[in-house]
Enzyme design. Structure first.
Site, PDB file in Angstrom:
ATOM      1  N   LYS A 142       4.705   9.439   8.663  1.00  0.00           N
ATOM      2  CA  LYS A 142       4.526   8.890  10.008  1.00  0.00           C
ATOM      3  C   LYS A 142       5.554   9.425  11.022  1.00  0.00           C
ATOM      4  O   LYS A 142       5.434  10.551  11.496  1.00  0.00           O
ATOM      5  CB  LYS A 142       4.519   7.356   9.940  1.00  0.00           C
ATOM      6  CG  LYS A 142       3.334   6.804   9.087  1.00  0.00           C
ATOM      7  CD  LYS A 142       3.263   5.309   9.093  1.00  0.00           C
ATOM      8  CE  LYS A 142       2.298   4.800   8.044  1.00  0.00           C
ATOM      9  NZ  LYS A 142       0.879   4.793   8.468  1.00  0.00           N
ATOM     10  N   ASP A 160       9.438   2.931  -0.560  1.00  0.00           N
ATOM     11  CA  ASP A 160       8.392   3.586   0.215  1.00  0.00           C
ATOM     12  C   ASP A 160       8.642   3.258   1.688  1.00  0.00           C
ATOM     13  O   ASP A 160       8.257   2.194   2.179  1.00  0.00           O
ATOM     14  CB  ASP A 160       7.009   3.097  -0.235  1.00  0.00           C
ATOM     15  CG  ASP A 160       5.910   3.766   0.569  1.00  0.00           C
ATOM     16  OD1 ASP A 160       4.725   3.545   0.256  1.00  0.00           O
ATOM     17  OD2 ASP A 160       6.235   4.500   1.524  1.00  0.00           O
ATOM     18  N   TYR A 167       0.858  -1.188   0.000  1.00  0.00           N
ATOM     19  CA  TYR A 167       0.000   0.000   0.000  1.00  0.00           C
ATOM     20  C   TYR A 167       0.887   1.228   0.000  1.00  0.00           C
ATOM     21  O   TYR A 167       1.808   1.334   0.826  1.00  0.00           O
ATOM     22  CB  TYR A 167      -0.898   0.000   1.238  1.00  0.00           C
ATOM     23  CG  TYR A 167      -1.815   1.205   1.372  1.00  0.00           C
ATOM     24  CD1 TYR A 167      -1.576   2.186   2.337  1.00  0.00           C
ATOM     25  CD2 TYR A 167      -2.923   1.367   0.544  1.00  0.00           C
ATOM     26  CE1 TYR A 167      -2.410   3.285   2.461  1.00  0.00           C
ATOM     27  CE2 TYR A 167      -3.767   2.466   0.668  1.00  0.00           C
ATOM     28  CZ  TYR A 167      -3.498   3.423   1.640  1.00  0.00           C
ATOM     29  OH  TYR A 167      -4.332   4.512   1.764  1.00  0.00           O
TER      30      TYR A 167
HETATM   31  P1  KE4 Z   1      -0.808   8.379   4.468  1.00  0.00           P
HETATM   32  O1  KE4 Z   1      -1.326   9.103   3.227  1.00  0.00           O
HETATM   33  O2  KE4 Z   1      -1.885   7.542   5.129  1.00  0.00           O
HETATM   34  O3  KE4 Z   1      -0.108   9.326   5.443  1.00  0.00           O
HETATM   35  O4  KE4 Z   1       0.342   7.380   3.998  1.00  0.00           O
HETATM   36  C1  KE4 Z   1       0.066   6.438   3.000  1.00  0.00           C
HETATM   37  C2  KE4 Z   1       1.053   5.288   3.113  1.00  0.00           C
HETATM   38  C3  KE4 Z   1       2.070   5.205   2.184  1.00  0.00           C
HETATM   39  N1  KE4 Z   1       2.986   4.217   2.245  1.00  0.00           N
HETATM   40  C4  KE4 Z   1       2.925   3.272   3.212  1.00  0.00           C
HETATM   41  C5  KE4 Z   1       3.953   2.184   3.249  1.00  0.00           C
HETATM   42  C6  KE4 Z   1       1.899   3.313   4.189  1.00  0.00           C
HETATM   43  O5  KE4 Z   1       1.842   2.353   5.148  1.00  0.00           O
HETATM   44  C7  KE4 Z   1       0.944   4.337   4.140  1.00  0.00           C
HETATM   45  C8  KE4 Z   1      -0.212   4.424   5.127  1.00  0.00           C
HETATM   46  N2  KE4 Z   1      -0.323   3.355   6.061  1.00  0.00           N
HETATM   47  C9  KE4 Z   1      -1.654   3.042   6.512  1.00  0.00           C
HETATM   48  C10 KE4 Z   1      -1.620   1.916   7.550  1.00  0.00           C
HETATM   49  N3  KE4 Z   1      -0.833   0.817   7.207  1.00  0.00           N
HETATM   50  C11 KE4 Z   1      -2.338   4.252   7.068  1.00  0.00           C
HETATM   51  C12 KE4 Z   1      -3.512   3.990   7.968  1.00  0.00           C
HETATM   52  C13 KE4 Z   1      -4.779   4.515   7.368  1.00  0.00           C
HETATM   53  O6  KE4 Z   1      -4.947   4.407   6.132  1.00  0.00           O
HETATM   54  O7  KE4 Z   1      -5.610   4.993   8.170  1.00  0.00           O
END
Ligand code: KE4
Length: 423
Positions: free
Chosen positions: A266, A238, A143
């Site tokens: 994060k 990523d 993701y």
């Molecule tokens: P955000 O746009 O949610 O800040 O980041 C996206 C993203 C990009 N790359 C990786 C490897 C990520 O894990 C994420 C976001 N992680 C999820 C949980 N595994 C966010 C939680 C959510 O969607 O509420």
């Protein structure tokens, strides 16, 4: 037990889709309602119902120091007193940029944005601009945020909610997205033999954290690196999860591989909205206003978020990652023994301060093997642990997160709760 959360959730659902501002928080696939959180400190969160739980979600990764760390809180409050947003450069942006580029040798320059999604979408645009190519290769189950090109066979909430990856995303938008199973270098090679000259970038989670925790097999990341070198594509790590989590230098230092671009989020925001993308100066200088690849953001480099990130990284510079990894590995081993003793197929993987419970005996290497896990067992486990005061990620396709604030008592309480679980 959760009357106040129930009440708020009913109100929220009339105003916010699903009652949440991010789908995976809805606890849909663990047959539960979300707890509404009133406060958090250290390794604990306290719900509006007055229940305090040990937190292994940590806001999906950012809170590696634990919640409300005094240094971070002090930095945010101090910055807030000086104004919350300038829309102009400030010294804190330079300081966080320097901390990031000092920590990640492959990152010579970095641009701050407001989320991991912005970071990955911008990094892909840059790779396409630099190479003049359109295609991107991602791994099934990884993701990279919710930007259109990545919503093909994505992990995290897309997988959790079994959303077909592309409603609302025109097929043409994902037509340039090539898919391969994680850890399947042969499949990547085959795709490159047919399309390699058209591939702008491979984007990969160097340690997959959005289909549960799936570590890279030996040679996988190295193989991606050499394929990108061979075909002139960019390798994007990523590191939104792994950055400053699997070590202060991220996965790229842990596995000694230099990606061309890195995305972060994060932890570098210390709990405030920050994302970032960076890499070789030759590439980053193509970004406006220096170059012709456009990307912008009203709140990018926000002084409060920068202050939180700076304070977090400063503490992490002197934190013992190896000791935390050893404690988490021991916890994962004991948890696996306890659950296996209940006669269910189970394994608990860990890497650095991440761990994941898979109710399957399949060797975990990719999304297909992860999907053999018994979701009913996971749901039962999740609900019983939550009632026992242990707050796990409400989804089988997420990774558990530990912090430097998690105590031996926290791990022991969690293991005692697991001993009482019945299937
Ligand atoms: P955000 O746009 O949610 O800040 O980041 C996206 C993203 C990009 N790359 C990786 C490897 C990520 O894990 C994420 C976001 N992680 C999820 C949980 N595994 C966010 C939680 C959510 O969607 O509420």
């Amino acid at each position: 037990m959760y009357e106040a959360s129930h009440k708020l959730f009913e109100q929220a659902r009339t105003l916010i889709p699903g009652g949440v501002n991010s789908p995976v928080r809805a606890c849909r696939n663990v047959d539960s309602i979300p707890l509404f959180i009133a406060s958090a400190a250290g390794s604990k969160i306290t719900s509006v119902d007055g229940r305090t739980l040990i937190d292994f979600v940590l806001s999906w990764g950012p809170m590696i120091l634990g919640h409300a760390h005094p240094e971070v809180t002090r930095a945010i409050c101090g910055a807030a007193a000086e104004g919350s947003s300038y829309g102009a450069p400030c010294e804190a942006e330079v300081e966080l940029a320097r901390l990031v580029t000092d920590a990640l040798p492959s990152v010579e320059m970095v641009r701050m944005v407001n989320s991991g999604t912005e970071a990955t979408m911008s990094a892909l645009r840059l790779a396409r601009g630099v190479t003049g190519r359109a295609r991107v290769l991602k791994c099934i189950g990884c993701y990279h945020g919710h930007a259109d090109p990545f919503l093909a066979a994505a992990g995290s909430g897309v997988a959790t909610l079994s959303i077909p990856g592309t409603p609302g995303v025109p097929p043409a938008t994902v037509a340039d997205t090539l898919l391969a199973p994680y850890n399947d270098l042969a499949a990547v090679k085959t795709l490159f033999e047919s399309h390699g000259q058209e591939v702008a970038a491979i984007i990969v989670e160097p340690v997959a954290g959005n289909m549960g925790l799936v570590p890279p097999q030996p040679g996988f990341l190295e193989g991606l690196r050499s394929l990108c070198d061979q075909y002139g594509s960019l390798l994007i790590f990523d590191e939104v999860i792994t950055g400053f989590r699997v070590g202060y230098g991220g996965a790229q230092q842990r596995f000694n591989i230099a990606p061309d671009l890195t995305t972060l989020g994060k932890i570098i925001g210390g709990g405030l909205p920050v994302g970032a993308y960076g890499g070789k100066a030759a590439y980053m200088q193509r970004i406006a206003p220096e170059g012709d690849v456009y990307q912008a953001g009203t709140l990018s480099g926000n002084p409060l978020a920068m202050a939180a990130g700076i304070a977090t990284l400063r503490v992490l510079q002197h934190s013992d990652y190896a000791a935390l990894e050893t404690r988490v590995a021991g916890f994962a081993r004991e948890l696996e023994q306890i659950l296996a003793g209940k006669g269910v197929p189970v394994q608990v993987l860990s890497l650095a301060s991440m761990f994941c419970v898979f109710f399957t005996r399949e060797t975990i290497v990719d999304f297909a093997s992860v999907k053999t896990a018994d979701l009913a067992l996971f749901t039962s486990f999740y609900k019983q642990m939550r009632d026992a005061g242990v707050y796990l990620a409400p989804a089988a396709f997420e990774a558990g997160m530990c912090s430097f604030a998690h105590s031996d008592d926290d791990f022991n309480h969690t293991l005692d709760a697991a001993k009482k679980v019945t299937f």
